[in-house]
Write a protein that holds these residues in place. Structure first.
Motif, PDB file in Angstrom:
ATOM      1  N   ALA A 169      20.987 -23.449  20.210  1.00  0.00           N
ATOM      2  CA  ALA A 169      20.436 -22.471  21.154  1.00  0.00           C
ATOM      3  C   ALA A 169      21.524 -21.888  22.041  1.00  0.00           C
ATOM      4  CB  ALA A 169      19.365 -23.126  22.025  1.00  0.00           C
TER       5      ALA A 169
ATOM      6  N   GLN B 149      11.799 -16.979  20.806  1.00  0.00           N
ATOM      7  CA  GLN B 149      11.880 -18.304  20.196  1.00  0.00           C
ATOM      8  C   GLN B 149      10.640 -19.142  20.447  1.00  0.00           C
ATOM      9  OE1 GLN B 149      13.924 -19.122  18.035  1.00  0.00           O
ATOM     10  NE2 GLN B 149      15.681 -17.764  18.306  1.00  0.00           N
TER      11      GLN B 149
ATOM     12  N   TYR C 214      12.432 -26.089  18.483  1.00  0.00           N
ATOM     13  CA  TYR C 214      12.333 -24.826  19.206  1.00  0.00           C
ATOM     14  C   TYR C 214      12.012 -25.006  20.683  1.00  0.00           C
ATOM     15  CZ  TYR C 214      12.781 -22.810  14.636  1.00  0.00           C
ATOM     16  OH  TYR C 214      13.272 -22.468  13.410  1.00  0.00           O
TER      17      TYR C 214
ATOM     18  N   TYR D 180      15.322 -24.868  22.208  1.00  0.00           N
ATOM     19  CA  TYR D 180      15.769 -23.515  21.877  1.00  0.00           C
ATOM     20  C   TYR D 180      15.259 -22.520  22.917  1.00  0.00           C
ATOM     21  CZ  TYR D 180      18.309 -21.426  17.962  1.00  0.00           C
ATOM     22  OH  TYR D 180      19.287 -20.895  17.172  1.00  0.00           O
TER      23      TYR D 180
END
Length: 491
Positions: free
Chosen positions: A148, A409, A91, A94
């Motif tokens: 992403a 996110q 993440y 992301y």
């Protein structure tokens, strides 16, 4: 059959160039039967494609939980902290690369989709070759970077093809691929890890679930339409309808909507409070959305099931979530009451996590997983179109989606770390954290709904003041697509 009808003979014909056509040009009408046919064709060619791509994306993202249960951590000597980092690292890129959602407007979509899907497919497959923590970490980083750039921008892409009242159910179908993927993940993992292949089960899992992404990249390159009015599956009459629909939305033809971003409109979006509340909602949901698929096999194993049976039992809770995703987005489209739907879904998810935190019975806890999955996944499916519905131009929608994901996110950075091994077997703290964020999400949805209703009253007041002596005629459908006369926020 006439594709369009003109309400005034003085209205201009559609020209090859639309530089001088403004959204206020309201004289164009579309034959309803022909428009329905065009929308059905777009549905048939576009929605299954984006669903398939998101399905494999979600498989590749979340199968690390199944791999862990299948022995990956033991084979590679991973500590619990290292496994947590394998989840968290996904993440970070992301968040960093969320701005690339705008690339759907800059680069022809079929090329952008091809590049993203190919990179994540290769990265996912190469996880099977890892022999240590660093190799897996690198693979997860590139997997996340490509995803992403793809998944968060798909609702934005869909807004190029569909009007406001058509968008929600299509986003619902798209997001419903996530619980469907998790259903497949459980079934696939059960089938793969219950055998005795020549290589480790978890390595075979990454290969079997990674190769389809590589193949689908070429499918996307060939079949992903760049815009409705250039789509290969529409004839000339249908393309004319698509051009008219694009004019009704933004005053630009579909093809003209790709290749540039209006920076002034982007900055204006960031000044609007209704742009900032959905990202906080997305953050709240993502705490649970990111953790449930990757930790559910471990949670089930700690309920007393064997590793193989835990893989299989991850599948059933996601099938109802798939159905609820589609059903609730359809209801919200029909009623134009997306906020009320989100409040209800958030409470359902919150109740599921409260039961998981408070109860020890295996049956009750497993039922609670059904509630949590249905609430969390369906909230995501409704937040995405709500964000797009209440922005009036492509650039504003793109900025809204980018902000939604940059803030939203960040939720997984917390979500992927709320179920440490030391908290097993009940993971009470993690369950309470997820429950709290789902309740918070309900409060945010209620707050935004009240704000949008207040703003709608302002729109009505301004219209009444600006047209005191004019006949109040029913606005064209086009007027609901931008913040012109007749525009109202979707509540």
């Amino acid at each position: 059959m006439d594709v369009m009808r003109k309400t005034n003979s003085a209205e201009p014909e559609i020209a090859a160039s639309v530089d001088n056509i403004q959204p206020a040009s309201r004289g164009l009408r579309i034959d309803p039967d022909l428009e329905r046919r065009v929308v059905r064709k777009i549905d048939f060619h576009l929605i299954p494609l984006v669903m398939c791509l998101y399905l494999v994306a979600f498989l590749d993202r979340s199968n690390i939980g199944n791999a862990q249960v299948a022995g990956m951590g033991k084979d590679l000597g991973l500590s619990d902290d290292q496994y947590q980092w394998l989840l968290t690292i996904f993440y970070i890129p992301y968040i960093v690369f969320e701005w690339t959602a705008l690339m759907w407007k800059v680069v022809p979509p079929h090329r952008w989709a091809f590049a993203c899907v190919l990179v994540w497919g290769l990265a996912s497959t190469l996880q099977s070759t890892a022999y240590g923590f660093s190799g897996l970490l690198a693979s997860r980083f590139f997997l996340a970077t490509a995803e992403a750039s793809f998944a968060p921008g798909i609702p934005y892409l869909l807004s190029f093809f569909y009007k406001r009242k058509e968008l929600g159910i299509r986003c619902g179908f798209y997001v419903s691929a996530a619980p469907l993927a998790t259903t497949f993940a459980g079934a696939l993992a059960y089938g793969i890890t219950s055998g005795y292949p020549a290589i480790a089960n978890w390595r075979l899992l990454f290969i079997v679930e990674g190769i389809p992404s590589v193949l689908l990249a070429f499918v996307a390159f060939k079949y992903m339409p760049d815009s409705a009015d250039t789509a290969h599956f529409l004839n000339e009459e249908e393309k004319q309808v698509a051009r008219t629909r694009a004019l009704q939305q933004t005053g630009s033809l579909g093809a003209a909507r790709v290749g540039h971003v209006n920076l002034k409109e982007t900055v204006q979006t960031l000044k609007d409070i209704k742009t900032w509340i959905p990202p906080l909602m997305y953050f709240s949901c993502n705490v649970s959305f990111s953790s449930l698929p990757v930790f559910l096999p471990v949670i089930l194993q700690n309920m007393g099931f064997t590793a193989v049976n835990a893989q299989g039992l991850t599948a059933p809770p996601y099938l109802p979530a798939f159905i609820v995703c589609i059903t609730t987005t359809w209801i919200a489209d029909r009623t134009q009451q997306r906020g009320a739907v989100l409040v209800g879904l958030s409470l359902v998810g919150g109740i599921g996590y409260i039961l998981l935190a408070m109860c020890k019975s295996v049956g009750v806890r497993y039922f609670a997983v059904f509630l949590a999955a249905a609430g969390v996944f369906s909230c995501i499916a409704n937040i995405l179109p709500w964000t797009i519905n209440n922005q009036d131009s492509d650039s504003k929608r793109g900025a809204g989606i980018a902000l939604l994901n940059i803030i939203g996110q960040a939720g997984p950075l917390l979500g992927t770390r709320v179920f440490p091994e030391r908290e097993k077997p009940y993971f009470v703290k993690g369950m309470w954290i997820c429950a709290a964020f789902m309740i918070f999400n309900a409060l945010l949805a209620l707050t935004l709904r009240f704000y949008l209703a207040w703003e709608n009253k302002l729109f009505e007041k301004r219209e009444a003041e600006s047209r005191p002596n004019r006949n109040r005629t029913k606005p064209d459908s086009a007027e609901f697509e931008d913040e012109g006369p007749g525009f109202r926020n979707v509540l």
